[in-house]
Design a protein around this motif. Structure first.
Motif, PDB file in Angstrom:
ATOM      1  N   GLN A   1      10.759   3.827  -8.737  1.00  0.00           N
ATOM      2  CA  GLN A   1       9.891   4.644  -9.582  1.00  0.00           C
ATOM      3  C   GLN A   1       8.527   4.774  -8.921  1.00  0.00           C
ATOM      4  OE1 GLN A   1      10.841   6.261 -12.511  1.00  0.00           O
ATOM      5  NE2 GLN A   1      12.799   5.619 -11.641  1.00  0.00           N
ATOM      6  N   PRO A   2       7.865   5.924  -9.109  1.00  0.00           N
ATOM      7  CA  PRO A   2       6.541   6.084  -8.511  1.00  0.00           C
ATOM      8  C   PRO A   2       5.531   5.120  -9.135  1.00  0.00           C
ATOM      9  CG  PRO A   2       7.070   7.960  -9.913  1.00  0.00           C
ATOM     10  CD  PRO A   2       8.285   7.099  -9.857  1.00  0.00           C
ATOM     11  N   VAL A   3       4.684   4.587  -8.286  1.00  0.00           N
ATOM     12  CA  VAL A   3       3.592   3.730  -8.744  1.00  0.00           C
ATOM     13  C   VAL A   3       2.445   4.642  -9.156  1.00  0.00           C
ATOM     14  CG1 VAL A   3       1.924   1.975  -8.045  1.00  0.00           C
ATOM     15  CG2 VAL A   3       4.278   1.875  -7.190  1.00  0.00           C
ATOM     16  N   LEU A   4       1.904   4.416 -10.340  1.00  0.00           N
ATOM     17  CA  LEU A   4       0.764   5.194 -10.826  1.00  0.00           C
ATOM     18  C   LEU A   4      -0.461   4.295 -10.832  1.00  0.00           C
ATOM     19  CD1 LEU A   4       2.481   6.980 -13.852  1.00  0.00           C
ATOM     20  CD2 LEU A   4       2.271   7.788 -11.485  1.00  0.00           C
ATOM     21  N   SER A   5      -1.589   4.841 -10.383  1.00  0.00           N
ATOM     22  CA  SER A   5      -2.827   4.065 -10.341  1.00  0.00           C
ATOM     23  C   SER A   5      -4.012   4.994 -10.547  1.00  0.00           C
ATOM     24  CB  SER A   5      -2.958   3.369  -8.983  1.00  0.00           C
ATOM     25  OG  SER A   5      -4.244   2.808  -8.831  1.00  0.00           O
ATOM     26  N   ASP A   6      -4.944   4.568 -11.376  1.00  0.00           N
ATOM     27  CA  ASP A   6      -6.186   5.331 -11.550  1.00  0.00           C
ATOM     28  C   ASP A   6      -7.369   4.594 -10.928  1.00  0.00           C
ATOM     29  OD1 ASP A   6      -6.475   3.282 -13.356  1.00  0.00           O
ATOM     30  OD2 ASP A   6      -6.769   4.566 -15.101  1.00  0.00           O
ATOM     31  N   ASP A   7      -7.076   3.652 -10.049  1.00  0.00           N
ATOM     32  CA  ASP A   7      -8.115   2.937  -9.313  1.00  0.00           C
ATOM     33  C   ASP A   7      -8.885   3.958  -8.474  1.00  0.00           C
ATOM     34  OD1 ASP A   7      -9.482   1.593  -7.194  1.00  0.00           O
ATOM     35  OD2 ASP A   7      -8.163  -0.130  -7.392  1.00  0.00           O
ATOM     36  N   PRO A   8     -10.218   4.012  -8.579  1.00  0.00           N
ATOM     37  CA  PRO A   8     -10.980   5.007  -7.821  1.00  0.00           C
ATOM     38  C   PRO A   8     -10.822   4.885  -6.304  1.00  0.00           C
ATOM     39  CG  PRO A   8     -12.442   3.703  -9.244  1.00  0.00           C
ATOM     40  CD  PRO A   8     -11.054   3.176  -9.423  1.00  0.00           C
ATOM     41  N   GLU A   9     -10.481   3.691  -5.842  1.00  0.00           N
ATOM     42  CA  GLU A   9     -10.298   3.505  -4.399  1.00  0.00           C
ATOM     43  C   GLU A   9      -8.900   3.922  -3.945  1.00  0.00           C
ATOM     44  OE1 GLU A   9     -11.370   0.218  -1.001  1.00  0.00           O
ATOM     45  OE2 GLU A   9     -11.061  -0.471  -3.037  1.00  0.00           O
ATOM     46  N   LEU A  10      -7.923   3.869  -4.837  1.00  0.00           N
ATOM     47  CA  LEU A  10      -6.557   4.262  -4.510  1.00  0.00           C
ATOM     48  C   LEU A  10      -5.890   4.847  -5.753  1.00  0.00           C
ATOM     49  CD1 LEU A  10      -4.219   4.459  -2.521  1.00  0.00           C
ATOM     50  CD2 LEU A  10      -3.568   2.130  -3.165  1.00  0.00           C
ATOM     51  N   THR A  11      -6.111   6.126  -5.964  1.00  0.00           N
ATOM     52  CA  THR A  11      -5.482   6.835  -7.067  1.00  0.00           C
ATOM     53  C   THR A  11      -4.101   7.283  -6.609  1.00  0.00           C
ATOM     54  OG1 THR A  11      -7.650   7.601  -7.811  1.00  0.00           O
ATOM     55  CG2 THR A  11      -5.724   8.779  -8.663  1.00  0.00           C
ATOM     56  N   LEU A  12      -3.086   6.974  -7.408  1.00  0.00           N
ATOM     57  CA  LEU A  12      -1.713   7.368  -7.079  1.00  0.00           C
ATOM     58  C   LEU A  12      -1.080   8.094  -8.249  1.00  0.00           C
ATOM     59  CD1 LEU A  12      -0.448   4.131  -5.310  1.00  0.00           C
ATOM     60  CD2 LEU A  12      -1.005   6.322  -4.250  1.00  0.00           C
ATOM     61  N   PRO A  13      -0.412   9.212  -7.961  1.00  0.00           N
ATOM     62  CA  PRO A  13      -0.351   9.850  -6.657  1.00  0.00           C
ATOM     63  C   PRO A  13      -1.738  10.350  -6.240  1.00  0.00           C
ATOM     64  CG  PRO A  13       0.518  11.343  -8.302  1.00  0.00           C
ATOM     65  CD  PRO A  13       0.239  10.030  -8.997  1.00  0.00           C
TER      66      PRO A  13
END
Length: 175
Positions: free
Chosen positions: A106-118
């Motif tokens: 499954q795709p990893v989702l991230s809202d981290d400003p340094e590593l936003t995914l996608p």
């Protein structure tokens, strides 16, 4: 385990050598490499054209932060200098983490400003989407839908048509 889709691009120096060095620097984690495309600059038209490609990579021990660190290491090895006054300026090498898939595929989702995914602007960039289709014609960008639909949208179709395939610049291993 994680898989990552990485976008690689260069418009300074020996552009092709920078892309080859990035692929070689990823080593055994490389599963697939797209064709190379020559593309107009994005964001700041006053710079040389780019060579762009994408890499699908796999590493059982990598998490999203590890992929980001690898990308930065590859850029540093290519002599990339970040100019905070020119966000979309020219560069020896740009390596972006577009999306990461985890153990469950499954795709990893991230809202981290340094590593936003996608990647927060991947859906706007034909130079990412078109090479991705070379590798996965069925690709979906998490949160945005089918890559073919995105690429055929009125906003990206012209950008995609401005890209020139460069089959004379292979990145895959010749072993």
């Amino acid at each position: 385990m994680s898989r990552a889709l990485l976008s690689i691009g260069s418009n300074l120096g020996d552009r092709y050598a920078h892309l080859r060095a990035a692929v070689e620097g990823l080593g055994d984690s490389v599963l697939l490499v797209s064709g190379v495309y020559e593309t107009p600059p994005w964001g700041d038209a006053e710079q040389p054209p780019y060579l762009n490609a994408v890499v699908l990579a796999l590493d059982p021990a990598a998490d999203p932060r590890s992929w980001l660190e690898r990308c930065r290491s590859l850029e540093q090895a290519a002599g990339r200098v970040r100019d905070p006054r020119r966000r979309f300026g020219p560069r020896t090498l740009d390596v972006d983490v577009i999306t990461v898939w985890g153990d469950d595929d499954q795709p990893v989702l991230s809202d981290d400003p340094e590593l936003t995914l996608p990647h927060p602007r991947a859906h706007e960039r034909a130079f990412v989407l078109k090479p991705w289709l070379d590798l996965q014609p069925y690709a979906q960008l998490p949160g945005h839908g089918w890559v073919t639909d995105l690429l055929n949208s009125p906003g990206l179709a012209a950008d995609a048509n401005a890209m020139t395939p460069r089959p004379d610049l292979p990145l895959e291993s010749e072993e």
